[in-house]
Design a protein around this motif. Structure first.
Motif, PDB file in Angstrom:
ATOM      1  N   VAL A 191       3.728   9.091   0.929  1.00  0.00           N
ATOM      2  CA  VAL A 191       3.224   7.793   1.387  1.00  0.00           C
ATOM      3  C   VAL A 191       1.713   7.837   1.543  1.00  0.00           C
ATOM      4  CG1 VAL A 191       3.166   6.194   3.349  1.00  0.00           C
ATOM      5  CG2 VAL A 191       5.359   7.040   2.503  1.00  0.00           C
ATOM      6  N   GLN A 192       1.192   8.884   2.178  1.00  0.00           N
ATOM      7  CA  GLN A 192      -0.249   8.972   2.398  1.00  0.00           C
ATOM      8  C   GLN A 192      -1.005   9.112   1.079  1.00  0.00           C
ATOM      9  OE1 GLN A 192      -0.511  12.200   5.200  1.00  0.00           O
ATOM     10  NE2 GLN A 192      -0.154  10.870   6.963  1.00  0.00           N
ATOM     11  N   ALA A 193      -0.432   9.841   0.140  1.00  0.00           N
ATOM     12  CA  ALA A 193      -1.072   9.949  -1.178  1.00  0.00           C
ATOM     13  C   ALA A 193      -1.107   8.590  -1.866  1.00  0.00           C
ATOM     14  CB  ALA A 193      -0.326  10.974  -2.035  1.00  0.00           C
ATOM     15  N   ALA A 194       0.006   7.851  -1.793  1.00  0.00           N
ATOM     16  CA  ALA A 194       0.047   6.519  -2.401  1.00  0.00           C
ATOM     17  C   ALA A 194      -0.900   5.561  -1.689  1.00  0.00           C
ATOM     18  CB  ALA A 194       1.469   5.972  -2.372  1.00  0.00           C
ATOM     19  N   ALA A 195      -1.006   5.704  -0.355  1.00  0.00           N
ATOM     20  CA  ALA A 195      -1.857   4.812   0.432  1.00  0.00           C
ATOM     21  C   ALA A 195      -3.336   4.991   0.120  1.00  0.00           C
ATOM     22  CB  ALA A 195      -1.615   5.031   1.921  1.00  0.00           C
ATOM     23  N   ALA A 196      -3.693   6.086  -0.510  1.00  0.00           N
ATOM     24  CA  ALA A 196      -5.087   6.272  -0.911  1.00  0.00           C
ATOM     25  C   ALA A 196      -5.466   5.351  -2.067  1.00  0.00           C
ATOM     26  CB  ALA A 196      -5.320   7.735  -1.324  1.00  0.00           C
ATOM     27  N   ARG A 197      -4.468   4.867  -2.804  1.00  0.00           N
ATOM     28  CA  ARG A 197      -4.734   4.013  -3.965  1.00  0.00           C
ATOM     29  C   ARG A 197      -4.162   2.606  -3.833  1.00  0.00           C
ATOM     30  NH1 ARG A 197      -3.272   9.044  -5.667  1.00  0.00           N
ATOM     31  NH2 ARG A 197      -1.092   8.470  -5.907  1.00  0.00           N
ATOM     32  N   ASP A 198      -3.250   2.428  -2.912  1.00  0.00           N
ATOM     33  CA  ASP A 198      -2.493   1.178  -2.829  1.00  0.00           C
ATOM     34  C   ASP A 198      -2.616   0.609  -1.421  1.00  0.00           C
ATOM     35  OD1 ASP A 198      -0.449  -0.784  -2.617  1.00  0.00           O
ATOM     36  OD2 ASP A 198       0.741   0.214  -4.166  1.00  0.00           O
ATOM     37  N   ALA A 199      -3.357  -0.482  -1.283  1.00  0.00           N
ATOM     38  CA  ALA A 199      -3.592  -1.073   0.042  1.00  0.00           C
ATOM     39  C   ALA A 199      -2.309  -1.618   0.655  1.00  0.00           C
ATOM     40  CB  ALA A 199      -4.635  -2.172  -0.060  1.00  0.00           C
ATOM     41  N   ASP A 200      -1.329  -2.037  -0.163  1.00  0.00           N
ATOM     42  CA  ASP A 200      -0.062  -2.511   0.382  1.00  0.00           C
ATOM     43  C   ASP A 200       0.700  -1.383   1.071  1.00  0.00           C
ATOM     44  OD1 ASP A 200      -0.414  -5.131  -0.419  1.00  0.00           O
ATOM     45  OD2 ASP A 200       0.569  -4.837  -2.358  1.00  0.00           O
TER      46      ASP A 200
END
Length: 438
Positions: free
Chosen positions: A397-406
């Motif tokens: 989740v944190q890795a994805a949150a670095a690129r995806d504001a949603d």
């Protein structure tokens, strides 16, 4: 709220005790808040050893605080608290990833712990029937037979003072981790109260600083620990045109030093380069304050047998978490909200209903904090399949949150206690998380 008793006594005038007093006001004709410290206003105090460190009221806590005490936000802002849009003004680096943000998320009201307590105390003290009894140590419980607590025995903190008895229909312990209610109950033949504990041995060091006007740092910088680097920092803008710079690490090689040179060297290992340069160019406003936090600790009163009537527990005396996750004050707000609902249902079975309801409210923040601590290999503890799966998914989740504001927005709603953890498992979020890792 209709009255259900004449007198309630709250032990401790920290945030948990003050919020509990707010919930009790109206349900009882009189509410007395007993506190060992004197001259509470405007300063860090001995009874709150963590009071000089950076504090953040999470979005859920901020909402509840304003619901319990309308006008508290305006009073904080009037006292100099900093208003921030986290999506623009905050920098978060978690799990080694700088998380994406966007404008328009929850508004943050940032203040030091003394200012927060001052505002809440003033609001609570203005309520009808509430009074403060400062400078008194609580030394024991009063009983009327085996099944009911009828008050407390206190000793004024003045030489030669005699013990006093404070009679009450309800006693509420908000004395923090140092409170002795569990032991007093066992001495009276009740309990035992089961405990859950995860030993973490984390230490904190804080210095207030003033940064150059053109530093461009924003209003908060948070860098979280990660496996292999069990250190973290939070630098939060507060009243007085200053930042509270707090660093933390596990005992041993990762314990932050309290000397000037060692403190700055520790900060250098965490702060983004531009932030560290701003700190070096800034002005240190005071010395370095240290604090140590030994363990996550939860007292499971809802599992104890034969507890007496007339006694409740809240705050760190009930459950305390690693402060790095900023849950403590928000959880105190949740507990006050639970207490208020239980009082509205009347006095019958109050203790049993309250302890069951508050245990349910504590489950999510407790599990999140324990799972996060156990993600550090340096922390001892059992890591069952659920913990391992949760931590592996949070990493994604944190890795994805670095690129995806949603994804970042949903993550922050969960850690801000606005949404429960299963919100991160919604199909739309899972697809983004797993797609980002493909």
């Amino acid at each position: 709220m209709r009255g259900i008793g004449e007198h309630a006594v709250v032990l401790g005038a920290g945030m948990a005790g003050l919020l509990a007093a707010r919930a009790l006001a109206g349900a009882y004709d009189r509410v007395t808040v007993v506190e060992r410290d004197q001259g509470l206003n405007g300063r860090s105090r001995k009874g709150v050893p963590q009071g000089r460190h950076a504090h953040i009221l999470l979005p859920r806590g901020q909402r509840i605080l304003e619901e319990l005490l309308p006008g508290a936000e305006a009073a904080l802002i009037g006292g100099g608290a900093v208003v921030a849009d986290p999506g623009v003004d905050h920098h978060f680096a978690l799990g080694g990833h700088t998380l994406a943000r966007r404008p328009g998320s929850e508004r943050a009201i940032q203040a030091s712990r003394p200012l927060l307590e001052d505002v809440v105390r003033e609001c609570v003290g203005a309520l009808p029937g509430v009074r403060f009894a400062e400078g008194r140590d609580v030394v024991g419980l009063l009983t009327a037979g085996p099944g009911r607590i009828t008050g407390v025995q206190v000793v004024p903190r003045t030489p030669g003072a005699a013990a006093e008895e404070v009679r009450a229909d309800l006693v509420l312990d908000a004395m923090g981790r140092a409170g002795r209610t569990r032991y007093w109950l066992e001495r009276l033949g009740h309990g035992p109260v089961p405990q859950e504990e995860v030993r973490i041995g984390v230490a904190y060091a804080t210095r207030p600083v003033r940064l150059p006007l053109d530093s461009g740092v924003g209003k908060a910088v948070v860098v979280g620990p990660r496996p292999g680097s069990p250190r973290g920092m939070a630098m939060v803008a507060v009243e007085g045109d200053r930042y509270l710079l707090t660093v933390a690490g596990l005992d041993g090689a990762n314990r932050p030093p309290a000397d000037e040179e060692g403190f700055l060297a520790f900060v250098r290992t965490l702060a983004p380069p531009e932030v560290f340069e701003a700190i070096l160019a800034g002005e240190a406003l005071d010395g370095i304050a240290s604090h140590r936090y030994p363990s996550d600790l939860r007292n499971r009163y809802e599992r104890a047998r034969g507890l007496p009537d007339g006694l409740l527990v809240t705050g760190d005396a009930l459950c305390s978490f690693n402060p790095i996750y900023a849950q403590g004050m928000t959880v105190a707000c949740l507990e006050a909200q639970v207490l208020r609902r239980c009082l509205a249902a009347g006095p019958r079975g109050l203790a049993r209903r309250y302890f069951r309801a508050v245990a349910k409210a504590l489950n999510d923040p407790w599990r999140m904090a324990v799972a996060a601590d156990l993600s550090m290999p340096e922390v001892e503890g059992r890591r069952g399949p659920a913990i391992r799966v949760m931590n592996a998914y949070v990493d994604r989740v944190q890795a994805a949150a670095a690129r995806d504001a949603d994804v970042a927005e949903q993550f922050f709603r969960v850690v801000g206690l606005l949404d429960p953890p299963p919100a991160l498992m919604r199909p739309s979020i899972v697809a983004r998380v797993l797609g980002a890792g493909a």
